[in-house]
Write a protein that holds these residues in place. Structure first.
Motif, PDB file in Angstrom:
ATOM      1  N   ASP A   1     -20.108  18.378  56.265  1.00  0.00           N
ATOM      2  CA  ASP A   1     -19.510  17.957  55.112  1.00  0.00           C
ATOM      3  C   ASP A   1     -18.796  18.984  54.140  1.00  0.00           C
ATOM      4  N   PRO A   2     -17.392  19.167  54.244  1.00  0.00           N
ATOM      5  CA  PRO A   2     -17.059  20.469  53.461  1.00  0.00           C
ATOM      6  C   PRO A   2     -17.451  20.395  52.080  1.00  0.00           C
ATOM      7  N   ARG A   3     -17.855  19.225  51.418  1.00  0.00           N
ATOM      8  CA  ARG A   3     -18.110  19.180  50.045  1.00  0.00           C
ATOM      9  C   ARG A   3     -19.583  19.961  49.756  1.00  0.00           C
ATOM     10  N   GLN A   4     -20.506  20.170  50.807  1.00  0.00           N
ATOM     11  CA  GLN A   4     -21.392  20.925  50.811  1.00  0.00           C
ATOM     12  C   GLN A   4     -21.167  22.578  50.554  1.00  0.00           C
ATOM     13  N   LEU A   5     -19.824  22.690  50.735  1.00  0.00           N
ATOM     14  CA  LEU A   5     -19.407  24.337  50.580  1.00  0.00           C
ATOM     15  C   LEU A   5     -19.246  24.452  49.097  1.00  0.00           C
TER      16      LEU A   5
ATOM     17  N   GLN B   1     -10.156  23.105  50.233  1.00  0.00           N
ATOM     18  CA  GLN B   1      -9.860  24.373  49.805  1.00  0.00           C
ATOM     19  C   GLN B   1     -10.938  25.187  50.137  1.00  0.00           C
ATOM     20  N   ALA B   2     -12.257  24.835  49.751  1.00  0.00           N
ATOM     21  CA  ALA B   2     -13.547  25.652  50.086  1.00  0.00           C
ATOM     22  C   ALA B   2     -13.699  25.753  51.612  1.00  0.00           C
ATOM     23  N   LEU B   3     -13.362  24.738  52.240  1.00  0.00           N
ATOM     24  CA  LEU B   3     -13.354  24.723  53.889  1.00  0.00           C
ATOM     25  C   LEU B   3     -12.429  26.019  54.196  1.00  0.00           C
ATOM     26  N   GLU B   4     -11.175  25.748  53.890  1.00  0.00           N
ATOM     27  CA  GLU B   4     -10.072  27.018  54.359  1.00  0.00           C
ATOM     28  C   GLU B   4     -10.493  28.305  53.895  1.00  0.00           C
ATOM     29  N   ALA B   5     -11.233  28.389  52.679  1.00  0.00           N
ATOM     30  CA  ALA B   5     -11.718  29.805  52.357  1.00  0.00           C
ATOM     31  C   ALA B   5     -12.676  30.124  53.250  1.00  0.00           C
ATOM     32  N   TRP B   6     -13.648  29.368  53.621  1.00  0.00           N
ATOM     33  CA  TRP B   6     -14.742  29.531  54.234  1.00  0.00           C
ATOM     34  C   TRP B   6     -14.593  30.057  55.961  1.00  0.00           C
ATOM     35  N   TRP B   7     -13.426  28.981  56.450  1.00  0.00           N
ATOM     36  CA  TRP B   7     -12.927  29.300  57.722  1.00  0.00           C
ATOM     37  C   TRP B   7     -12.215  30.617  57.820  1.00  0.00           C
ATOM     38  N   ALA B   8     -11.441  31.084  56.698  1.00  0.00           N
ATOM     39  CA  ALA B   8     -10.843  32.302  56.701  1.00  0.00           C
ATOM     40  C   ALA B   8     -11.690  33.618  56.862  1.00  0.00           C
ATOM     41  N   GLU B   9     -13.051  33.114  56.499  1.00  0.00           N
ATOM     42  CA  GLU B   9     -14.058  34.486  56.209  1.00  0.00           C
ATOM     43  C   GLU B   9     -14.770  34.518  57.527  1.00  0.00           C
ATOM     44  N   PHE B  10     -15.193  33.213  57.892  1.00  0.00           N
ATOM     45  CA  PHE B  10     -16.269  33.194  58.949  1.00  0.00           C
ATOM     46  C   PHE B  10     -15.929  32.507  60.391  1.00  0.00           C
ATOM     47  N   GLY B  11     -14.794  31.789  60.340  1.00  0.00           N
ATOM     48  CA  GLY B  11     -14.375  31.037  61.430  1.00  0.00           C
ATOM     49  C   GLY B  11     -14.128  31.946  62.965  1.00  0.00           C
TER      50      GLY B  11
ATOM     51  N   ILE C   1     -18.254  25.100  67.876  1.00  0.00           N
ATOM     52  CA  ILE C   1     -17.124  24.081  67.172  1.00  0.00           C
ATOM     53  C   ILE C   1     -17.755  23.622  65.693  1.00  0.00           C
ATOM     54  N   VAL C   2     -17.012  23.873  64.660  1.00  0.00           N
ATOM     55  CA  VAL C   2     -17.340  23.245  63.711  1.00  0.00           C
ATOM     56  C   VAL C   2     -16.815  22.099  63.371  1.00  0.00           C
ATOM     57  N   VAL C   3     -17.442  20.851  63.123  1.00  0.00           N
ATOM     58  CA  VAL C   3     -16.734  19.632  62.944  1.00  0.00           C
ATOM     59  C   VAL C   3     -16.614  19.306  61.426  1.00  0.00           C
ATOM     60  N   ALA C   4     -15.468  19.390  60.830  1.00  0.00           N
ATOM     61  CA  ALA C   4     -15.387  19.069  59.151  1.00  0.00           C
ATOM     62  C   ALA C   4     -15.330  17.533  59.226  1.00  0.00           C
ATOM     63  N   ASN C   5     -16.592  17.025  59.178  1.00  0.00           N
ATOM     64  CA  ASN C   5     -16.658  15.563  58.956  1.00  0.00           C
ATOM     65  C   ASN C   5     -16.264  14.946  57.651  1.00  0.00           C
ATOM     66  N   LYS C   6     -16.466  13.610  57.454  1.00  0.00           N
ATOM     67  CA  LYS C   6     -16.350  12.959  56.456  1.00  0.00           C
ATOM     68  C   LYS C   6     -15.061  13.208  55.677  1.00  0.00           C
ATOM     69  N   GLN C   7     -13.844  13.120  56.558  1.00  0.00           N
ATOM     70  CA  GLN C   7     -12.602  13.545  55.597  1.00  0.00           C
ATOM     71  C   GLN C   7     -12.126  12.704  55.101  1.00  0.00           C
ATOM     72  N   ASP C   8     -12.744  11.179  54.979  1.00  0.00           N
ATOM     73  CA  ASP C   8     -12.434  10.338  54.099  1.00  0.00           C
ATOM     74  C   ASP C   8     -12.969  10.389  52.801  1.00  0.00           C
ATOM     75  N   ARG C   9     -13.755  11.346  52.662  1.00  0.00           N
ATOM     76  CA  ARG C   9     -14.685  11.649  51.322  1.00  0.00           C
ATOM     77  C   ARG C   9     -14.049  13.009  50.845  1.00  0.00           C
ATOM     78  N   ALA C  10     -13.299  13.745  51.520  1.00  0.00           N
ATOM     79  CA  ALA C  10     -12.597  14.993  51.187  1.00  0.00           C
ATOM     80  C   ALA C  10     -12.018  14.952  49.650  1.00  0.00           C
ATOM     81  N   THR C  11     -12.068  16.110  48.954  1.00  0.00           N
ATOM     82  CA  THR C  11     -11.376  16.416  47.907  1.00  0.00           C
ATOM     83  C   THR C  11     -10.526  17.588  47.943  1.00  0.00           C
ATOM     84  N   PRO C  12      -9.480  17.785  47.094  1.00  0.00           N
ATOM     85  CA  PRO C  12      -8.786  18.983  47.208  1.00  0.00           C
ATOM     86  C   PRO C  12      -9.742  20.298  47.154  1.00  0.00           C
ATOM     87  N   GLN C  13     -10.453  20.155  46.250  1.00  0.00           N
ATOM     88  CA  GLN C  13     -11.615  21.283  46.088  1.00  0.00           C
ATOM     89  C   GLN C  13     -12.552  21.423  47.451  1.00  0.00           C
TER      90      GLN C  13
END
Length: 326
Positions: free
Chosen positions: A124-128, A163-173, A148-160
């Motif tokens: 759940d990207p909000r956990q980031l 953004q946190a998911l994109e930053a995490w993936w850029a560093e650790f993906g 494989i990382v499954v970014a789940n709960k996209q219906d609950r995603a927020t812009p924040q």
């Protein structure tokens, strides 16, 4: 050989929902099995998966990823040798460390039995955005172990959170694969992808549980003539309390939903008997998901998990008052 996948993810990430989706959409000619482990002692996920059509083995109390791995070996051997499934899905507790499990699955003794495919980690990207999760060793290592990382709960995603998911993936993906999902709806074809993340994983220095080793699988059922019981477990900085009630116990629907919504804990999960039949409750933080069916479950099970101490006796008293038959 049995095609095998590890389905990991932190508390509330949607592992069981994803497995139910995969089972509902599998090739009907294939026999699938699920080895499921929970942090608590009462077997909620097993109750959720009971009608899925899969062969099922449960390991209560966070035992699967313990160093000796004996409960996992027993469950794994039983499924592989007696069930002979075409595919095996392994769901560890959301507080479990993946290294010991992957080490066991790749051990020489299992080479003739297991064809280990991609490991999926539900996120759940909000956990980031949650500092407590980010500093949790198992949260980090579950993601580190994933192919494989499954970014789940996209219906609950927020812009924040995005953004946190994109930053995490850029560093650790790295070279791994990221996919998005809503309500755990992932493509079954992902399970056949090969392992692509062969980096060495650290062992968990803090891995321990304070559960009763003597309970074992007997913890998943009630003794004869016992109407209900409570089970406690703690470890990895979290505490769990679960209750099982017999098939004669029915709960007030509205009262039960309020109890689950207001309980001062991070995680609530249950399958309960109500006058209308069955109530499934799944709460992570403030996200509450409910589902009802007009078929009653064989018993009632509900579990709470929190990172801080909770007044289990007060919560229990309130829950017991919601019984319509005593």
């Amino acid at each position: 050989m049995t095609k095998t996948n590890l389905i990991t993810g932190f508390l509330g990430s949607g592992k069981t929902t994803s497995i139910l989706h995969l089972l509902a959409n599998k090739d009907p000619q294939e026999k699938w099995a699920v080895l499921v482990n929970e942090f608590g002692e009462v077997g909620i996920d097993g109750a959720l998966l009971a009608d899925s059509g899969a062969l099922l083995k449960e390991i209560p109390g966070g035992c699967m990823c313990c160093v000796n791995g004996l409960p996992m070996q027993v469950g794994l051997n039983t499924l592989l040798r007696q069930g002979k499934p075409d595919r095996l899905l392994i769901e560890p507790t959301g507080l479990g460390h993946p290294k010991q499990i992957l080490d066991m699955l790749t051990a020489p003794v299992y080479e003739p039995w297991i064809d280990l495919r991609a490991t999926l980690c539900l996120l759940d990207p909000r956990q980031l955005l949650d500092e407590k999760a980010l500093h949790n060793e198992n949260f980090r290592d579950q993601l580190a172990a994933a192919d494989i990382v499954v970014a789940n709960k996209q219906d609950r995603a927020t812009p924040q959170s995005q953004q946190a998911l994109e930053a995490w993936w850029a560093e650790f993906g790295g070279e791994r694969l990221q996919v998005s999902a809503t309500q755990g709806a992932i493509d079954g074809a992902l399970l056949d992808l090969p392992r692509r993340n062969l980096r060495a994983l650290p062992s968990s220095a803090a891995h321990n549980h304070a559960h009763d080793e003597k309970k074992g699988l007997a913890a998943l059922s009630l003794p004869a003539h016992q109407r209900w019981r409570r089970s406690l477990n703690s470890g990895q900085g979290h505490h769990a309390c679960g209750w099982i009630f017999d098939e004669e116990t029915v709960f007030d629907t509205i009262g039960l939903l309020e109890w689950a919504r207001l309980a001062p804990v991070e995680r609530v999960k249950g399958v309960m008997r109500i006058p209308e039949g069955l109530l499934r409750v799944n709460r992570q933080g403030q996200d509450l998901h409910i589902e009802t069916q007009n078929v009653a479950p064989p018993d009632s099970r509900i579990e709470l998990i929190t990172a801080s101490e909770a007044d289990w006796n007060t919560l229990q008293s309130a829950l017991l008052k919601l019984r319509l038959s005593q």
